[in-house]
Scaffold this active site. Sequence first.
Site, PDB file in Angstrom:
ATOM      1  NE  ARG A  19      -4.137   1.788   1.080  1.00  0.00           N
ATOM      2  CZ  ARG A  19      -4.916   2.348   0.168  1.00  0.00           C
ATOM      3  NH1 ARG A  19      -5.236   1.704  -0.758  1.00  0.00           N
ATOM      4  NH2 ARG A  19      -6.076   2.883   0.846  1.00  0.00           N
TER       5      ARG A  19
ATOM      6  CB  THR B 200      -9.603  -1.231  -7.000  1.00  0.00           C
ATOM      7  OG1 THR B 200      -9.509   0.144  -6.362  1.00  0.00           O
ATOM      8  CG2 THR B 200      -8.638  -2.349  -6.443  1.00  0.00           C
TER       9      THR B 200
ATOM     10  CB  SER C 148     -12.556  -0.914   1.074  1.00  0.00           C
ATOM     11  OG  SER C 148     -12.903  -0.043   1.989  1.00  0.00           O
TER      12      SER C 148
HETATM   13  O1  DON Z   1      -8.190   0.945  -1.087  1.00  0.00           O
HETATM   14  C1  DON Z   1      -9.153   1.349  -1.167  1.00  0.00           C
HETATM   15  O2  DON Z   1     -10.179   0.819  -0.636  1.00  0.00           O
HETATM   16  C2  DON Z   1      -9.583   2.188  -2.442  1.00  0.00           C
HETATM   17  N1  DON Z   1      -8.577   3.127  -2.784  1.00  0.00           N
HETATM   18  C3  DON Z   1      -9.919   1.221  -3.469  1.00  0.00           C
HETATM   19  C4  DON Z   1     -10.262   1.929  -4.667  1.00  0.00           C
HETATM   20  C5  DON Z   1     -11.314   1.218  -5.596  1.00  0.00           C
HETATM   21  O3  DON Z   1     -11.490   0.234  -5.636  1.00  0.00           O
HETATM   22  C6  DON Z   1     -11.868   1.891  -6.764  1.00  0.00           C
HETATM   23  N2  DON Z   1     -12.449   1.093  -7.524  1.00  0.00           N
HETATM   24  N3  DON Z   1     -13.378   0.769  -8.381  1.00  0.00           N
END
Ligand code: DON
Length: 573
Positions: A110, A382, A454
């Site tokens: 991360r 994501t 998440s």
């Molecule tokens: O880490 C997280 O929870 C967010 N940055 C994830 C972002 C995400 O899943 C966007 N996707 N469609």
Amino acid sequence: MYRSALIENIAPLRRFPVKIFMLLLSVWASLAFSATRTPVYSSKGLVASISPLASEVGAEVLRKGGTAADAAVAVAFALSVTWPSAGNIGGGGFALVHPITGPDSFIDYRETAPAAAGPDFYLDEKGELKGDESKIGYRAAGIPGTVAGLVLLHKKWGKLPWASLVEPARKLAAEGFIVDAGLSESLTRSAAHLSAYPETAKIFLNKGKAWQRGDRLVQKDLATTLTAIQKRGADGFYKGQVANLLVQDMKKKQGVLSHEDLLNFKAVEREPLHKKWKEFEIVTAPPPSSGGTILLEILGMMQGDKLEAMGSGSAEYLHLLIECTKKAFADRSVWFGDPAFVQNPIAKLLDPAYLAKRRAEIGDKAAHDISPGELLGEKPDTTHFTVRDSRGMVISNTYTLNGSYGSGVVVKGTGFILNNEMDDFTSKLGESNMFGLQQGKRNQIAPGKRPLSSMSPTFVYQGKDIVLALGAPGGPTIINSVTQTIINRLIFRMDIQGAADAPRFHHQWAPDKIVWEPFGITHDTRKILEAKGHIFADEPRNFGDIEALAYDAENQRWTGASDSRNGGAVVPE
Ligand code: DON
């Protein structure tokens, strides 16, 4: 159009057997939103991802004798080329690893906050948020972790030479590939965002307009960056020309990312969360993701409920699911942050007595006054892919730039998009982030801290064996996509494709609305839920992209599913 694009894309990569090609075509041809198609079966390895090209890259690594870790590295680099909204080298993520021998592991790559950022980083003198700085532009980016994460994955569990795993991605970037419907739609949706920075527009737009299906997208600068990584590993990214370009441009554009920040970045190996649930054991993401804990809370509250008897899609099941979800997300708003900086009361949140108490509070009506639990002694892109090799190593990897195409910034000469992961921190107490999430003090910005996530790469065991490996994108919806797919597969006994495709529901406590999918609920069921006081979002929308592998005990085969909501593919070894 779809088919010819696929042929052109895949042919240069490998002359693979006609049977596999036909299989891929059939997956591709049935992209219409169907109730369910047949999962892909394999007696060897499998790769599931949102990009057919990237899945094929991974399958080819498996055919050459690579491990699931080798394949995961190659898929991650390939996605950074073919699925640029989320596939990345400028972002970060998590890989859950079942290494065959030894305990399961969790690689946390991360992003971290730059040393110059603190709790007030996005606030003006009056303590108000300064526009969209945490979402767009140079100051939105955390220190990218993907390259460090992939290097660690390879070092621990890889077998094939590093350079051979970067090569397919480098080639796709240098020679280009044919844009398919999914990518062209994604670029079209984000055209305004992509046009904000000239370097980004130059690559991802064609004279100001999104690349269309059938166009060839070539990414020369990205190929150069990938070559540096191919030759020098992590040093090719965190030191030398790429690092110099990043830092110089940051200085010019009020960004703060420095050489020290890049040099200090470390991917971390963590112990995943383990928890028994009914006859299964779930292994999932620990902090700095909230995802694993929240999904275990939702499932844990339903530990004693006979979900199968309620039936999938029934008002009784949906009422219970949504109420449990609201309670777990209320906890998410206060209790979590980077474990290197704050304590996360996981054991207390997953204590059976606590979960039973939360469950007992659920009545026949929708609750609208849920608070985070009192713990004893405690006061938008994501992408996910899953790989299994024929020896049984499994990797479930979710990584991201955060929003689609991240901060929108490509630093000249580097070819890759920088994340806007800083928006996952609490930029201002009381304000919600781009996903509408309310977040707490534990998640405030500090130098070197990882923002709360998440993302929930997850395994489910039955006895000693993994029976399900999965994950999804979608910000907070990830947690519900993964939870509901686990229930669909293991309790309602859908095959993995059906489990991935079944309509899903999302609630995140605040805002107090059920997000539902088109045709995802019958009129009658909705009326029953509304009579109980549930509030539905005005418009339905599809969300998530499950990329999963599951064991089919009946056929004694592994199976895979790429969510029918999108244009991905499962490719067998
Ligand atoms: O880490 C997280 O929870 C967010 N940055 C994830 C972002 C995400 O899943 C966007 N996707 N469609």
